[in-house]
Scaffold this active site. Structure first.
Site, PDB file in Angstrom:
ATOM      1  N   HIS A 139      -1.270 -20.808   0.291  1.00 38.44           N
ATOM      2  CA  HIS A 139      -0.503 -21.609   0.658  1.00 38.44           C
ATOM      3  C   HIS A 139       0.456 -21.263   1.573  1.00 38.44           C
ATOM      4  CE1 HIS A 139       1.828 -25.326  -0.347  1.00 38.44           C
ATOM      5  NE2 HIS A 139       2.848 -24.382  -0.302  1.00 38.44           N
ATOM      6  N   GLU A 140       1.240 -19.993   1.371  1.00 37.37           N
ATOM      7  CA  GLU A 140       2.393 -19.470   1.773  1.00 37.37           C
ATOM      8  C   GLU A 140       1.781 -18.982   3.152  1.00 37.37           C
ATOM      9  OE1 GLU A 140       5.401 -20.112   0.866  1.00 37.37           O
ATOM     10  OE2 GLU A 140       4.735 -20.784  -0.870  1.00 37.37           O
ATOM     11  N   GLU A 199       3.778 -29.608   3.249  1.00 41.68           N
ATOM     12  CA  GLU A 199       3.120 -29.029   1.960  1.00 41.68           C
ATOM     13  C   GLU A 199       1.857 -29.553   1.857  1.00 41.68           C
ATOM     14  OE1 GLU A 199       4.550 -27.010  -0.156  1.00 41.68           O
ATOM     15  OE2 GLU A 199       6.366 -26.711   1.000  1.00 41.68           O
ATOM     16  N   HIS A 218       1.488 -21.757   5.576  1.00 38.78           N
ATOM     17  CA  HIS A 218       2.785 -22.367   6.291  1.00 38.78           C
ATOM     18  C   HIS A 218       2.884 -21.676   7.689  1.00 38.78           C
ATOM     19  CE1 HIS A 218       4.372 -25.125   3.541  1.00 38.78           C
ATOM     20  NE2 HIS A 218       4.565 -24.145   2.418  1.00 38.78           N
TER      21      HIS A 218
END
Length: 268
Positions: free
Chosen positions: A124-125, A187, A128
């Protein structure tokens, strides 16, 4: 030249901007170059390593690095070298920065209880960064109240005096006390792109649902630090569940390859 005039000049220069598409096809306007974003990421990460305690636990550090290595191995750009640091803190948090930097807090290992769940957060990070969400944030800031200070910092016009502002723009709001949270679409994008990354890396995407359920239970009513800048919307788990049919074939294909299993204390 007064500050307003200087700011307007910087804005004019930056409006040789890039209009592009995110990994999910969403339109993006990016005011900062890759070099500027990498500079922000490098300076922010250097500040984090200076100000926060780095874990000396070799087993946990190797475990985190193992997962990061598998995730970054499936990224489109294989020329980027990634630096991974495990910070000694009870925070349930992690982050990734432009320029190839990943930070994980030891507290996260108490909530992400296996390699697949930790890969969910790390994927997820990294997503980004892959989707240039940090660039979007500081670009948005450029057009609002604090933006000129962020631009000054990014261009080296004011040294490190405003480092907190661009660190916040890169998603480090809980560390510096200035919140520029990623938006709802960013997100959701990071959830889906991260899910694809972890599946391609051979981590079970079904564990993503369990991870976010664990997150929702952690830290009482306020939730862990990760959720303070990564808002947990009521549809997050539903969206992850809906995406399983799309990513499971990627996971099955990856598991046919020879993968290094990431283990800690005898568990994966």
């Amino acid at each position: 030249m007064n500050k307003l005039a200087l700011s307007l000049c910087i804005t004019a220069l930056l409006f040789g901007c890039v209009s592009t598409k995110s990994p999910t096809g969403r339109s993006q306007t990016l005011l900062f170059s890759d070099a500027q974003m990498q500079q922000m990421g490098a300076q922010s990460f250097a500040a984090m390593k200076k100000d926060q305690k780095i874990s000396q636990d070799k087993i946990k550090t190797a475990y985190v690095n193992c997962i990061a290595k598998r995730i970054t191995a499936v990224l489109p750009d294989q020329s980027q070298q990634w630096e991974v640091v495990l910070f000694e803190s009870e925070q349930v948090n992690a982050f990734a920065l432009p320029g190839g930097h990943i930070g994980v807090y030891t507290g996260l290992l108490n909530v992400a209880v296996n390699q697949d769940q930790l890969a969910t957060v790390m994927g997820h990070e990294v997503a980004h960064v892959l989707a240039q969400h940090g660039n979007e944030q500081v670009s948005r800031s450029q057009l609002t109240g604090i933006g000129m200070q962020v631009a000054d910092a990014a261009l080296g016009a004011s040294g490190v005096a405003n480092k907190d502002l661009y660190m916040a723009g890169l998603g480090l709001g809980t560390q510096v006390g200035i919140i520029l949270p990623f938006g709802r679409y960013q997100e959701s994008e990071a959830d889906i792109v991260g899910l694809e990354l972890m599946a391609k890396a051979g981590f079970n995407p079904q564990e993503s649902v369990t991870l976010w359920q664990n997150m929702a239970k952690a830290g009482g009513s306020q939730g862990p630090e990760l959720l303070s800048t990564h808002p947990s919307h009521s549809t997050r788990i539903e969206d992850l569940q809906a995406a399983q049919n799309q990513v499971m074939p990627l996971y099955i294909q990856a598991r046919k390859q020879s993968l290094t299993e990431c283990k800690i204390n005898g568990r994966k």
